[in-house]
Design an enzyme around this catalytic site. Structure first.
Site, mmCIF file in Angstrom:
data_model
loop_
_atom_site.group_PDB
_atom_site.id
_atom_site.type_symbol
_atom_site.label_atom_id
_atom_site.label_comp_id
_atom_site.label_asym_id
_atom_site.label_seq_id
_atom_site.Cartn_x
_atom_site.Cartn_y
_atom_site.Cartn_z
ATOM 1 N N ARG A 174 0.201 5.315 -2.554
ATOM 2 C CA ARG A 174 0.090 4.290 -3.874
ATOM 3 C C ARG A 174 -1.687 3.811 -4.368
ATOM 4 O O ARG A 174 -2.187 5.030 -2.900
ATOM 5 C CB ARG A 174 0.796 2.639 -3.417
ATOM 6 C CG ARG A 174 0.079 2.956 -1.767
ATOM 7 C CD ARG A 174 0.506 1.459 -1.110
ATOM 8 N NE ARG A 174 0.227 0.461 -1.445
ATOM 9 C CZ ARG A 174 -0.516 -0.641 -1.457
ATOM 10 N NH1 ARG A 174 -1.736 -0.072 -0.135
ATOM 11 N NH2 ARG A 174 -0.927 -1.762 -1.969
ATOM 12 N N TYR A 193 -9.426 -12.754 0.153
ATOM 13 C CA TYR A 193 -9.987 -11.652 1.290
ATOM 14 C C TYR A 193 -10.113 -10.791 1.056
ATOM 15 O O TYR A 193 -10.613 -9.915 2.067
ATOM 16 C CB TYR A 193 -8.470 -11.179 0.895
ATOM 17 C CG TYR A 193 -7.970 -10.188 1.962
ATOM 18 C CD1 TYR A 193 -7.550 -10.595 3.220
ATOM 19 C CD2 TYR A 193 -7.414 -8.941 1.330
ATOM 20 C CE1 TYR A 193 -7.481 -9.251 3.832
ATOM 21 C CE2 TYR A 193 -6.931 -8.009 2.157
ATOM 22 C CZ TYR A 193 -6.959 -8.102 3.494
ATOM 23 O OH TYR A 193 -7.013 -7.370 4.788
ATOM 24 N N LYS A 194 -10.489 -9.855 -0.282
ATOM 25 C CA LYS A 194 -11.524 -8.554 -1.024
ATOM 26 C C LYS A 194 -12.321 -9.223 -0.671
ATOM 27 O O LYS A 194 -13.765 -7.770 -0.841
ATOM 28 C CB LYS A 194 -11.117 -8.487 -1.943
ATOM 29 C CG LYS A 194 -9.257 -7.895 -1.960
ATOM 30 C CD LYS A 194 -9.309 -7.318 -3.604
ATOM 31 C CE LYS A 194 -7.628 -7.290 -3.775
ATOM 32 N NZ LYS A 194 -7.597 -5.894 -3.066
ATOM 33 N N HIS A 233 -0.923 -6.224 9.617
ATOM 34 C CA HIS A 233 -1.102 -6.607 8.095
ATOM 35 C C HIS A 233 -1.474 -8.309 8.240
ATOM 36 O O HIS A 233 -1.551 -9.127 7.116
ATOM 37 C CB HIS A 233 0.072 -6.168 7.041
ATOM 38 C CG HIS A 233 0.234 -4.686 7.007
ATOM 39 N ND1 HIS A 233 1.042 -4.056 6.670
ATOM 40 C CD2 HIS A 233 -0.625 -4.338 5.946
ATOM 41 C CE1 HIS A 233 0.344 -3.024 5.855
ATOM 42 N NE2 HIS A 233 -0.608 -3.048 5.395
ATOM 43 N N TYR A 274 -0.365 -8.486 -5.325
ATOM 44 C CA TYR A 274 0.281 -7.344 -4.447
ATOM 45 C C TYR A 274 1.267 -7.400 -4.919
ATOM 46 O O TYR A 274 2.553 -7.716 -6.142
ATOM 47 C CB TYR A 274 -0.057 -7.899 -3.507
ATOM 48 C CG TYR A 274 -0.833 -8.431 -3.163
ATOM 49 C CD1 TYR A 274 -2.225 -6.882 -2.876
ATOM 50 C CD2 TYR A 274 -1.091 -9.115 -1.723
ATOM 51 C CE1 TYR A 274 -2.989 -7.385 -2.549
ATOM 52 C CE2 TYR A 274 -2.401 -9.247 -0.994
ATOM 53 C CZ TYR A 274 -4.117 -8.186 -1.419
ATOM 54 O OH TYR A 274 -5.292 -8.171 -0.679
ATOM 55 N N ASN A 318 -4.423 1.465 -3.966
ATOM 56 C CA ASN A 318 -4.812 0.306 -3.081
ATOM 57 C C ASN A 318 -6.472 -0.062 -3.746
ATOM 58 O O ASN A 318 -7.213 0.767 -3.386
ATOM 59 C CB ASN A 318 -4.839 -0.222 -1.890
ATOM 60 C CG ASN A 318 -5.542 -1.577 -1.142
ATOM 61 O OD1 ASN A 318 -4.957 -2.138 -1.973
ATOM 62 N ND2 ASN A 318 -5.875 -1.834 0.302
ATOM 63 N N GLU A 374 -8.617 3.253 -3.239
ATOM 64 C CA GLU A 374 -8.062 4.209 -2.056
ATOM 65 C C GLU A 374 -6.564 4.709 -2.320
ATOM 66 O O GLU A 374 -5.838 4.041 -2.863
ATOM 67 C CB GLU A 374 -7.763 3.108 -0.640
ATOM 68 C CG GLU A 374 -9.231 2.940 -0.344
ATOM 69 C CD GLU A 374 -8.203 1.171 1.044
ATOM 70 O OE1 GLU A 374 -9.816 1.081 1.931
ATOM 71 O OE2 GLU A 374 -7.052 1.254 1.024
#
Ligand code: HEM
Ligand code: FES
Lengths: 320, 355
Positions: free
Chosen positions: B223, B316-317, B193, B37, B225, B265
């Site tokens: 950006r 997390y993903k 978040h 990140y 993601n 994204e």
């Protein structure tokens, strides 16, 4: 490039409003439409005054939905560094100028059940566009406007004629004062208060609202500081590897720009935080004038806002 | 270029497919061989011709199918589209931004005719020709935000800006990577978040918020993601986890190349003029592993990124369980050669697979 996007405009009208205030109208040079904006937004006007370029923020006072032209009002400040004098004395109809896209640091809270506007002097200008926005959207509002005297009350006649119930005017020379406590106490739940005017007025309104238990987020204020003249000083810019002199009539930010350093900025009035710069080393005293840093940050000697703050002393080294 | 719109589905038989053109312009999100990140934001002012960065709102071959899928999601669950009462003006801002951008950027597909408040909007691919009064919601079949986002690919979060924070007070969210508008509505930037690992500690959100609060009219930002999705599903929402979560267990070494998708994204940020709100369009692009492997650079790099990704992020993903199988597959496309910097595939110059 620092700052907001630029727009090339022509000055198409200059109207003296009273002995101290002139109104300027800008239209796009290419004949196109200007961006719409939100009430309370300002534009930064570039002034080429000999070899000095000044960039001063002014609230947009025209109807936010009117894309044909922008208008601003400029109060002459005979003691200032010359930005307002330049606008008053050197700008004529037909001149080409560059202004920035609208930037809003004083927007309406659209959740408000009612907007209560408190203006002092030339602080009326952001409210002029906000009032037009409220009228267009059918939002409830009320204005309390303090001016020195009837002769210097910019836009008083227009406001009271168009909005006899909403607009209330107070003249200092007639000893009229806003009955602030009563006014705040009498507001319906969900009212937001907005104040724009001299520093003393902003402090008074914020302190009174706090005393009466108003939530902090329901009290909005805008005070643009014009950079003040001061003693010249020298600064070392560590990243750019330059040593520059800040003249008595220019700000630290302007001096950096003059020496070719592209420093970030937005409001140029100590309010937005964009120009925040880290201090690497110093021997001397800061003259902090911004609203951005907290008191302990001012005391720490670690940060400075170059758009309005100055320095007196032997050494100042900045991370820029 | 005229766009051939695909007749395809993102559910049931999953007939979604990328053309060669769509693969070449896929926004591969890794500019180097590792990923962490960061505050990875840049200005959104066009990009290479034909790339997904070129237009303000990219329209591609999946447009009509994505809009059909959105309509189905909304039929089942109207709460995917919500707008708190003070966000109506921002909805009009968004409608204007999309109509103006699309009619200027794709004049053969979209037309906007304005005469004061009287507007006429023509969306040729969807067969829409509506006249309405700007700022008068009674003249549209839906609220302004819902009306226009039923005609625009990607999700849209509309953020109110106040108290030096952003508040998720409106949105059209039907193609999300496992988060819920109905849960997040009314939350601020730090609250929504909260589930993200590691980024808070690295100070990423404090810096990202500062950047976002200062995004100005006429100067949008963007950006990328990414995450992983099994089957070309747009709607991977918590609301429907019971439907798609199990599909993650259906991956086998035989089908992983076609079923496992990299989900990227393109997130953009625009200041809205009349409301001073911020809109956050989240455009989702899907590409399965076997199509990605047609670009040797992406094959080498994807293997290295997935192999070295911190466990917290893979968890997390949502692909930690499938990571070993992914690596078995991807490893075949990594010959150890160096890769050129940047996200573009460099098909002409990058050496073919040496394995
Ligand atoms: C205002 C615009 C933004 C909105 C509405 C938004 C919204 C979200 C949401 C809803 C999530 C999912 C959280 C969950 O698990 O429930 C998320 C994840 C995340 N966001 Fe944002 N975000 C925004 C801007 C940003 C920016 C500017 C950054 C910059 C660094 C950022 C970084 C992240 C990261 C790193 C994740 C985790 C994503 C992953 O690993 O898949 N966000 N965001
Ligand atoms: S430029 Fe806004 S605080 Fe200095």
């Amino acid at each position: 490039m620092s700052g907001a996007e630029k727009i090339d405009v022509t000055v198409t009208e200059i109207v003296p409003v009273n002995a101290l205030v002139k109104r300027f109208k800008f239209e796009r040079r290419d004949g196109g439409l200007l961006p719409t904006f939100s009430g309370g937004a300002h534009t930064v006007v570039e002034m080429k005054d000999g070899d000095i370029t000044r960039l001063n923020p002014y609230s947009l006072m025209s109807d936010p939905m009117d894309q044909s032209a922008y208008t601003i009002s400029v109060r002459r400040d005979d003691e200032g560094r010359g930005g307002s004098l330049f606008m008053h004395n050197k700008v004529s109809v037909g001149d080409e100028m560059v202004i920035s896209y609208p930037v809003n640091l004083f927007s309406l809270d659209l959740r408000a059940k009612k907007h209560l506007f408190l203006a002092g002097g030339i602080g009326i200008t952001p409210f002029l566009s906000q009032i037009k926005q409220c009228e267009r959207l059918g939002d409830a509002w009320e204005l309390h406007y303090a001016c020195r005297n009837a002769a210097l009350g910019s836009y008083v006649d227009e406001l009271t004629a168009a909005h006899p119930f909403e607009a209330h005017v107070y003249y200092d020379d007639e000893k009229q004062v806003i009955a602030l406590e009563n006014l705040l106490n009498g507001q319906p739940i969900g009212t937001h208060v907005y104040v724009c005017g001299p520093k003393g007025m902003i402090t008074w309104v914020r302190a009174t609202a706090e005393k009466l238990g108003w939530p902090r987020e329901a009290v909005h204020y805008e005070e643009f500081l014009a950079p003040q003249p001061g003693k010249p000083f020298e600064v070392r810019l560590a990243v750019s590897n330059k040593t520059i002199q800040v003249g008595k009539d220019e700000s630290l930010l302007e001096a950096m720009e003059r020496s070719g350093v592209d420093a970030p900025y937005l409001c140029r009035g100590g309010a937005c935080g964009q120009c925040e710069t880290r201090v690497i080393d110093y021997a001397g005293a800061f003259i902090h004038r911004d609203h951005w840093l907290e008191d302990d940050e001012h005391a720490s000697g670690e940060k400075i806002m170059p758009c309005v703050s100055r320095f007196e002393g032997k050494t100042l080294v900045l991370d820029r | 270029m005229t766009i051939q719109f695909n007749d395809e589905t993102f559910r049931g038989d999953y007939s979604f497919k990328n053309s060669d053109w769509a693969i070449q312009r896929f926004p591969f999100p890794f500019h180097e061989d590792s990923y962490m990140y960061s505050v990875n934001m840049e200005q959104h002012r066009g990009g290479p011709k034909g790339s997904i960065y070129e237009k303000r709102f990219d329209v591609d071959e999946h447009y009509l199918a994505e809009m059909r899928d959105r309509a189905m999601v909304l039929d089942d669950d109207p709460l995917r589209c919500q707008s708190l009462p003070h966000m109506t003006l921002a909805g009009w801002d968004l409608l204007e931004l999309i109509m103006v951008s699309k009619s200027e950027d794709y004049p053969d597909l979209f037309e906007l005719h304005r005469n004061g408040d009287q507007w006429r909007w023509i969306n040729k691919p969807m067969g829409i020709d509506d006249s309405f009064t700007f700022l008068d919601a009674a003249t549209l079949p839906y609220g302004p935000m819902e009306y226009i986002t039923r005609q625009a690919q990607g999700d849209f979060a509309v953020l109110d800006q106040r108290d030096d924070n952003l508040w998720m007070d409106a949105g059209m969210i039907t193609t999300q990577a496992d988060w819920s508008l109905d849960f997040d509505i009314g939350m601020n930037f730090f609250e929504w978040h909260a589930p993200v690992p590691l980024a808070h500690e690295k100070g990423i959100f404090v810096r990202a918020l500062k950047f976002l609060l200062n995004i100005q009219q006429g100067a949008p930002a963007r950006r990328l993601n990414w995450t992983m999705t099994v089957n070309p599903l747009l709607d991977t929402s918590p609301e429907n986890y019971h439907k798609w979560g199990v599909q993650k267990t259906e991956i086998t070494p035989e089908n992983i190349g076609s079923k496992q998708h990299l989900r990227v994204e393109l997130q953009t940020f625009f200041r809205l003029p009349r409301s001073n709100a911020l809109v956050f369009p989240i455009r989702c692009y899907l590409c399965n592993f076997q199509d990605l492997m047609s670009m040797p650079k992406w094959g080498r790099r994807l293997h290295r990124v997935i192999r070295d990704l911190p466990e917290e992020l893979a968890t997390y993903k949502g692909f930690i369980d499938n990571r070993p199988m992914m690596l078995d597959y991807l490893e075949k496309f990594d010959d150890g050669l160096p890769t050129s910097p940047g996200i573009w595939p460099e098909f002409e110059t990058e050496p073919p697979l040496q394995k």
